[in-house]
Each structure stands twice: as structure tokens, then as C-alpha cells.
Design a protein around this motif. Structure first.
Motif, PDB file in Angstrom:
ATOM      1  N   ASN A  32       0.871  -1.163   0.000  1.00 35.48           N
ATOM      2  CA  ASN A  32       0.000   0.000   0.000  1.00 35.48           C
ATOM      3  C   ASN A  32       0.917   1.225   0.000  1.00 35.48           C
ATOM      4  O   ASN A  32       1.671   1.433   0.953  1.00 35.48           O
ATOM      5  CB  ASN A  32      -0.877  -0.027   1.253  1.00 35.48           C
ATOM      6  CG  ASN A  32      -1.828   1.150   1.315  1.00 35.48           C
ATOM      7  OD1 ASN A  32      -1.636   2.154   0.646  1.00 35.48           O
ATOM      8  ND2 ASN A  32      -2.861   1.008   2.136  1.00 35.48           N
ATOM      9  N   VAL A  39       1.177  -7.077   1.049  1.00 30.81           N
ATOM     10  CA  VAL A  39       0.320  -8.263   0.877  1.00 30.81           C
ATOM     11  C   VAL A  39       0.918  -9.144  -0.202  1.00 30.81           C
ATOM     12  O   VAL A  39       1.371  -8.642  -1.236  1.00 30.81           O
ATOM     13  CB  VAL A  39      -1.119  -7.874   0.448  1.00 30.81           C
ATOM     14  CG1 VAL A  39      -1.933  -9.120   0.090  1.00 30.81           C
ATOM     15  CG2 VAL A  39      -1.825  -7.109   1.535  1.00 30.81           C
ATOM     16  N   SER A  58       0.401 -11.205   4.940  1.00 31.41           N
ATOM     17  CA  SER A  58       0.325  -9.751   5.017  1.00 31.41           C
ATOM     18  C   SER A  58       0.844  -9.265   6.358  1.00 31.41           C
ATOM     19  O   SER A  58       0.607  -9.899   7.387  1.00 31.41           O
ATOM     20  CB  SER A  58      -1.139  -9.296   4.836  1.00 31.41           C
ATOM     21  OG  SER A  58      -1.242  -7.906   5.074  1.00 31.41           O
ATOM     22  N   GLY A  60      -0.043  -6.171   6.980  1.00 30.76           N
ATOM     23  CA  GLY A  60      -0.875  -4.974   6.963  1.00 30.76           C
ATOM     24  C   GLY A  60      -1.738  -4.831   8.201  1.00 30.76           C
ATOM     25  O   GLY A  60      -1.677  -5.622   9.145  1.00 30.76           O
ATOM     26  N   CYS A  64      -6.626  -4.749   6.153  1.00 33.37           N
ATOM     27  CA  CYS A  64      -5.894  -5.395   5.068  1.00 33.37           C
ATOM     28  C   CYS A  64      -5.827  -6.909   5.281  1.00 33.37           C
ATOM     29  O   CYS A  64      -6.085  -7.692   4.359  1.00 33.37           O
ATOM     30  CB  CYS A  64      -4.499  -4.790   5.000  1.00 33.37           C
ATOM     31  SG  CYS A  64      -3.506  -5.427   3.684  1.00 33.37           S
ATOM     32  N   SER A  68      -7.823  -9.695   3.112  1.00 33.62           N
ATOM     33  CA  SER A  68      -7.026 -10.718   2.414  1.00 33.62           C
ATOM     34  C   SER A  68      -7.611 -12.101   2.671  1.00 33.62           C
ATOM     35  O   SER A  68      -7.753 -12.919   1.749  1.00 33.62           O
ATOM     36  CB  SER A  68      -5.576 -10.679   2.888  1.00 33.62           C
ATOM     37  OG  SER A  68      -4.952  -9.472   2.565  1.00 33.62           O
ATOM     38  N   CYS A 106      -6.914   0.064   2.090  1.00 29.51           N
ATOM     39  CA  CYS A 106      -6.481  -1.061   2.942  1.00 29.51           C
ATOM     40  C   CYS A 106      -7.198  -2.353   2.551  1.00 29.51           C
ATOM     41  O   CYS A 106      -6.594  -3.419   2.536  1.00 29.51           O
ATOM     42  CB  CYS A 106      -6.784  -0.771   4.411  1.00 29.51           C
ATOM     43  SG  CYS A 106      -5.953   0.662   5.103  1.00 29.51           S
ATOM     44  N   LEU A 109      -6.346  -3.456  -1.365  1.00 32.01           N
ATOM     45  CA  LEU A 109      -4.993  -3.884  -1.711  1.00 32.01           C
ATOM     46  C   LEU A 109      -4.921  -5.374  -2.085  1.00 32.01           C
ATOM     47  O   LEU A 109      -4.304  -5.717  -3.100  1.00 32.01           O
ATOM     48  CB  LEU A 109      -4.016  -3.556  -0.571  1.00 32.01           C
ATOM     49  CG  LEU A 109      -2.572  -3.968  -0.808  1.00 32.01           C
ATOM     50  CD1 LEU A 109      -1.964  -3.253  -2.017  1.00 32.01           C
ATOM     51  CD2 LEU A 109      -1.715  -3.707   0.437  1.00 32.01           C
TER      52      LEU A 109
END
Ligand code: FES
Length: 127
Positions: A32, A39, A58, A60, A64, A68, A106, A109
Motif C-alpha cells: 500500500n 500483501v 500480510s 498490513g 488489510c 485478504s 487497505c 490492496l
């Protein structure tokens, strides 16, 4: 009311499909640009370019990582064509989260990373 939504929080707390595949057909990793969170998505294809297995990793934020996990569940069993045709707004809407505009990236991504991986696969750069 602004909120992450129960679905994202549940997937963040109990991630599905986190990890790696031994020999993915598609993989891609990106960050990001707003925060530097990363990711990685990996896909194993079955017959008819259908997703047989999907994994993510990830570092994140909650959004995020939750998105995912949700994405890997959602795409398992879909064809690459169906994934390519999936509007980002549909994925965003299915998350049942009410996000501030600056947090939308977020959750998108993982989808962006997946799409980039599929595009690379289509170009024949992936194995
Ligand atoms: Fe970095 Fe959400 S704050 S992905």
C-alpha cells in the motif's frame, strides 16, 4: 456509523488461508503506497483456470489482513475470468464495513495484488 464490520474482524482474528503454497501458479506481492504495508497472494489453479487453492501473507493492518482472508475464501472455486470481472465495488460492498475514505485502499490492496498477479500470469511471465 464508521466501523470495520464483524466479518473483517472475524477474519482478522481467525485468518483463513494464511500461508504459502508449495508450487503456486500465480503469485504477486505489493505494498500500500500510503503506509508501506505489504500483501502477498498465491494461487494454485485447477482445471479450467479455476482457483483450487489460495493463500495470503500480510503485515498490513486489521482491514488489510481481514480483507485478504475474505478474498482468498471468496475466490476459491472461481475461474480467473470471473475474478477479473469482479468489480472492486462489489468486493468492497460485500465486506459489510463502513470505512473512512482513507481506509478503503487497505481493503482493496489484496484484490489489486491478485489482479496484478493474474495480469502477469496472462502475460506468461509467471511460471
Ligand atoms: Fe496499511 Fe491499512 S494502514 S494497509
Amino acid at each position: 456509523m464508521i466501523g470495520y464490520g464483524e466479518q473483517i474482524l472475524d477474519h482478522y482474528r481467525r485468518p483463513r488461508n494464511e500461508g504459502s503454497l508449495p508450487a503456486p501458479d500465480i503469485w504477486h506481492e505489493d505494498v500500500n503506497p500510503l503506509c508501506g504495508d505489504r500483501v502477498r497472494i498465491e494461487i494454485q489453479l485447477g482445471a479450467g483456470e479455476r482457483v483450487a487453492a489460495a493463500r495470503f501473507r500480510s503485515d498490513g493492518c486489521i482491514l488489510c489482513q481481514g480483507a485478504s482472508s475474505i478474498l482468498t475464501e471468496r475466490i476459491t472455486g472461481l475461474t480467473l475470468g470471473a475474478i477479473e470481472a469482479l468489480p472492486a465495488a462489489d468486493f468492497l460492498g460485500s465486506l459489510q464495513a463502513d470505512l473512512k475514505p482513507n481506509r478503503v485502499q487497505c481493503v482493496l490492496l489484496p484484490l489489486d495484488v491478485l489482479r496484478a498477479g493474474i495480469a502477469t500470469y496472462r502475460r506468461g511471465v509467471s511460471p
